[in-house]
Write a protein that holds these residues in place. Structure first.
Motif, short mmCIF file in Angstrom:
data_model
loop_
_atom_site.label_atom_id
_atom_site.label_comp_id
_atom_site.label_asym_id
_atom_site.label_seq_id
_atom_site.Cartn_x
_atom_site.Cartn_y
_atom_site.Cartn_z
N MET A 123 -30.60 -0.28 -50.09
CA MET A 123 -30.76 -0.41 -51.54
C MET A 123 -29.39 -0.31 -52.18
O MET A 123 -28.45 0.22 -51.56
N VAL B 26 -33.55 -3.50 -53.89
CA VAL B 26 -34.11 -2.70 -52.80
C VAL B 26 -34.73 -3.64 -51.78
O VAL B 26 -35.44 -4.58 -52.13
N TYR C 14 -37.27 -4.20 -48.64
CA TYR C 14 -38.44 -3.60 -48.00
C TYR C 14 -38.07 -3.13 -46.59
O TYR C 14 -37.16 -3.70 -45.98
N VAL D 199 -36.27 8.31 -51.94
CA VAL D 199 -37.16 7.31 -51.34
C VAL D 199 -37.36 7.61 -49.86
O VAL D 199 -38.48 7.54 -49.34
N LEU E 292 -41.11 1.44 -54.17
CA LEU E 292 -39.95 0.56 -54.24
C LEU E 292 -39.80 -0.06 -55.63
O LEU E 292 -38.69 -0.20 -56.13
#
Length: 344
Positions: free
Chosen positions: A313, A127, A129, A337, A110
């Motif tokens: 994000m 971004v 979590y 990601v 991240l």
């Protein structure tokens, strides 16, 4: 230029104004449009089209200039009529992959994504979590620290790791450590965190008498761990990018920077990012937070190949931004990601 309807022609004029204003930061006049773009019509026609666009609220004239700039409404039409998000070049995609593939763990993935998005778009990258409600227990490790002290390590399927120390008040044998570990994993692995904490509460009752006190202490710590996971953590990168073009934020840059420090405000910006296939673009006045109404927010969800969205994000920048390029970068980084977290 296309020879379609007057509406199509006017959209081409609007698109040229957006392109020039994004590139030059200068209000755009009809002569510049005719000189720079192959519009295929006279400058008188372009002037007429600009007058109609202004009357309809798609462009406006800053009082200090003879040129025009797009309004929020103009940017919205431009974004809505992007037939597709332009793909990144092979070199750009390889660079993203190489940069993210080197990541060690979730935090590193991240952190790298935020840095990368900020560099690619030259805006502020955000971004979120992976959210607690969507995380499941992957493994519980029980590590003896001393004869009467354990460390509990909770690992989720999204890569989060939470550690807790437990003082037992009594000595525990290696065999009993193994029993505790076995009970915890057989009960909790694969369960969503909220469900897991409810199951943990039932474990001491079911434990053999000689293990009951230990299980009470272990389960108390574990419930705290499961319940107190940092639910909504955010990473921001590239905040200094906003200060490059102060003129994009007349009298409001300070408010924007202060708002970006407020976690709740930024989370709201990402609320729309609940889909991995759809990029959400909020332009200017469309942003709920008043302090963010001089900005645009481009966001998307990221997640597993099974379609589970783990978090959002995106990018925050001035309304005068390269929308096609920004949208492409956000989509590409989110996809990588998601692939990494899915363990590919």
């Amino acid at each position: 230029m296309n020879t379609g309807s007057p509406e199509d022609r006017r959209f081409e004029v609007l698109r040229a104004i957006v392109a020039d204003y994004v590139n030059t930061q200068e209000p755009v006049g009809s002569k510049a449009l005719v000189d720079r773009h192959n519009l295929g019509v006279s400058s008188a026609t372009v002037r007429n089209d600009m007058a109609v666009l202004e009357e309809d609220g798609y462009i406006t004239q800053p009082h200090t200039s003879a040129g025009r700039v797009p309004t929020d409404k103009g940017y919205r039409v431009f974004v809505d009529r992007l037939s597709e998000v332009k793909p990144l070049s092979t070199a750009e995609r390889r660079a993203i992959q190489a940069f993210l593939d080197g990541a060690m763990d979730l935090d590193d993935v991240l952190r790298r994504s935020v840095r990368l998005l900020a560099q690619l778009t030259r805006q502020v990258a955000v971004v979120q979590y992976p959210t607690l409600t969507r995380s499941s227990v992957r493994h519980i490790e029980v590590v003896p620290i001393t004869a009467a002290r354990l460390m509990l390590v909770t690992i989720t399927d999204t890569g989060r790791v939470e550690q807790r120390m437990v003082d037992l008040g009594d000595v525990i044998s290696p065999d009993d450590v193994a029993r505790v570990r076995s009970v915890l994993n057989s009960t909790l692995v694969g369960r969503r965190l909220a469900d897991a904490s409810a199951r943990v509460a039932e474990l001491p009752e079911a434990a053999p008498t000689e293990l009951r006190d230990i299980m009470i202490r272990v389960c108390t710590a574990l419930i705290e761990s499961l319940v107190e996971f940092p639910e909504e953590r955010l990473l921001l990168g590239g905040t200094a990018n906003l200060t490059r073009n102060v003129a994009d934020f007349p009298n409001s840059l300070r408010n924007v920077l202060e708002a970006l420090e407020e976690q709740v405000v930024v989370l709201k910006l990402l609320q729309a990012a609940h889909d991995q296939s759809t990029i959400t673009v909020r332009i200017g006045e469309e942003n709920e937070a008043e302090e963010m109404r001089s900005t645009s927010v481009v966001s998307i969800g990221y997640g597993s190949s099974a379609g589970t969205v783990l978090g959002g994000m995106g990018v925050v920048g001035p309304t005068r931004m390269d929308y096609p390029g920004t949208m492409a970068a956000v989509r590409a980084v989110a996809a990588y990601v998601g692939d990494i977290l899915a363990g590919r």
